[in-house]
Design an enzyme around this catalytic site. Structure first.
Site, PDB file in Angstrom:
ATOM      1  N   ASP A 129       3.557  -9.686  11.427  1.00 61.35           N
ATOM      2  CA  ASP A 129       2.417  -9.766  10.502  1.00 61.35           C
ATOM      3  C   ASP A 129       2.577  -8.762   9.367  1.00 61.35           C
ATOM      4  OD1 ASP A 129       0.113 -10.980   9.608  1.00 61.35           O
ATOM      5  OD2 ASP A 129      -1.244  -9.757  10.826  1.00 61.35           O
ATOM      6  N   LEU A 144     -14.108   0.648   8.261  1.00 60.07           N
ATOM      7  CA  LEU A 144     -12.926   0.623   7.391  1.00 60.07           C
ATOM      8  C   LEU A 144     -12.436  -0.791   7.139  1.00 60.07           C
ATOM      9  CD1 LEU A 144     -10.861   3.553   8.974  1.00 60.07           C
ATOM     10  CD2 LEU A 144     -12.208   3.624   6.865  1.00 60.07           C
ATOM     11  N   TYR A 198     -13.202  -4.773  14.778  1.00 56.97           N
ATOM     12  CA  TYR A 198     -13.555  -3.847  13.700  1.00 56.97           C
ATOM     13  C   TYR A 198     -12.720  -2.573  13.783  1.00 56.97           C
ATOM     14  CZ  TYR A 198     -17.650  -6.859  13.697  1.00 56.97           C
ATOM     15  OH  TYR A 198     -18.464  -7.953  13.658  1.00 56.97           O
ATOM     16  N   GLN A 238     -12.444  -5.204   8.962  1.00 57.37           N
ATOM     17  CA  GLN A 238     -12.786  -6.107  10.039  1.00 57.37           C
ATOM     18  C   GLN A 238     -11.920  -7.350   9.933  1.00 57.37           C
ATOM     19  OE1 GLN A 238     -16.891  -6.796   8.263  1.00 57.37           O
ATOM     20  NE2 GLN A 238     -16.487  -8.828   9.113  1.00 57.37           N
TER      21      GLN A 238
END
Length: 389
Positions: A196, A78, A85, A80
């Site tokens: 983030d 999906l 991952y 990385q």
């Protein structure tokens, strides 16, 4: 929890697929801009396999997750990044999950694993991604999340060949993300700073309901209006320059990042356009003067994504632009919260923030900090970048 014994060596069947290549250094989803700015953050020592994680979630073996993801196959990949991952998986019950496999033996991977487990296990909200369980086996650290099927905001907004997102959908995503963030900042004690916030960390279901994801950089913050001195972490283009230049973290850092995301929804532009030869102008640099002019004139043609073809509700656009202006200009004054923003964005509510008035963190200081920030960020390969779709 009793110690987890070391598992026997797992030999997976050879799959007729190419191996997944290691992630390039500039594909990191979260970057460390100031490795010399340790501030008050001490590195975490790796946990023992039998660490008490202190929450009631499912535990999985490596073999179970390997089977669920078809051997962590490339076909099920999906995404990385610098963390490792993420693969799609299907549990024996038929439940679809997303398996986040952190880099084995990485100190940052250990820290992110502990942060995500500790933080996301304490929260539950319809606009936050749900943790299903985890795997601690030898050097392997994996987190198992609910699978959110409709990719990310970045994919739909910036992906090549994607159909245009209409205005009601963009507004709906902004509202959902605001609710999730307001919960972290105002309903959690101590409050949680995400660190983030960006379009690639907003997952969407098929109804375009938003879920905030990726808590690997999140920090607990004192409820008092104080800052945390910490290493600067986040993604270039979304970071508040004052945080990037000082390492002093508050919830206003998330508010600034949220404002950048609002600008993406309004303009259709990336925070940093890496397709251009120069990265001198970020989205915030470009938009700041346009925000003020648009609000003063009541005309948003120079600001709004041309793909909308002026098909939007004018009053809703006034509120959205006002909120974006408040986040990237006035949030740093210290008197803006996500609950305020949510109230302002809601259709039929709020009185748009004025873009006028003095700010302790003025335009000149902003420009100086941004220039310093760019010099540091672009001078090292250890920084996050907006993913190219």
């Amino acid at each position: 929890m009793p110690p987890i014994p070391s598992p026997p060596q797992v030999v997976l069947p050879q799959l007729p697929r190419s191996p997944v290549p290691p992630p390039p250094p500039l594909m990191s989803s979260s970057g460390d801009y100031g490795s010399n700015q340790t501030g008050g953050e001490n590195p975490l020592t790796p946990p023992s396999p039998g660490m008490a994680l202190g929450f009631s979630k499912s535990t999985f073996t490596y073999e179970e997750l390997a089977m669920a993801t078809d051997g962590f196959s490339k076909a099920n990949l999906l995404g990385q990044g610098g963390f490792g991952y993420v693969h799609k998986g299907v549990l024996p019950s038929g439940k679809e999950v997303a398996v986040k496999q952190l880099k084995a033996g990485s100190g940052q991977g250990e820290r992110e694993f502990q942060a995500e487990v500790e933080i996301i296990s304490r929260v539950h909200h319809r606009h936050l991604v749900t943790l299903v369980g985890y795997c601690v086996t030898g050097s392997q650290r994996m987190l198992v999340y609910e699978f959110v099927p409709n990719n990310t905001l970045a994919f739909h907004l910036h992906g090549r060949g994607r159909p245009n997102m209409d205005w009601p959908t963009r507004l709906k995503i902004a509202l959902g993300a605001a609710k999730g963030l307001a919960y972290l900042h105002e309903d959690c004690h101590p409050k949680i700073i995400h660190r983030d916030i960006k379009a690639t960390n907003i997952l969407l279901d098929f109804n375009f309901e938003a879920k905030v994801a990726d808590f690997g950089l999140a920090k607990f913050s004192p409820d008092a209006d104080t800052h945390i001195s910490t290493r600067v972490m986040g993604t270039f283009g979304y970071l508040a320059p004052e945080y990037a230049s000082s390492g002093k973290l508050t919830d206003k850092s998330d508010v600034f990042s949220f404002g950048v995301m609002l600008l993406e929804l309004i303009t259709g532009r990336r925070p940093i356009d890496y397709s251009q030869s120069s990265t001198e102008d970020s989205l915030v640099d470009w938009a700041r003067p346009l925000l003020t002019r648009a609000l003063e004139a009541g005309n948003f043609d120079d600001l709004v994504d041309h793909r909308l073809q002026k098909d939007y509700n004018h009053n809703e656009m006034v509120r959205m632009v006002s909120c974006a202006d408040s986040c990237v200009v006035r949030a740093l004054e210290g008197n803006l919260s996500l609950s305020d923003l949510y109230a302002e964005i809601r259709p039929g509510h709020g009185t748009a923030y004025s873009s006028h008035g003095s700010s302790d963190y003025d335009t000149k200081q902003y420009s100086e900090d941004l220039k310093k920030f760019k010099k540091v960020a672009l001078g090292t390969q250890e920084f996050g970048s907006s993913e190219q779709s």
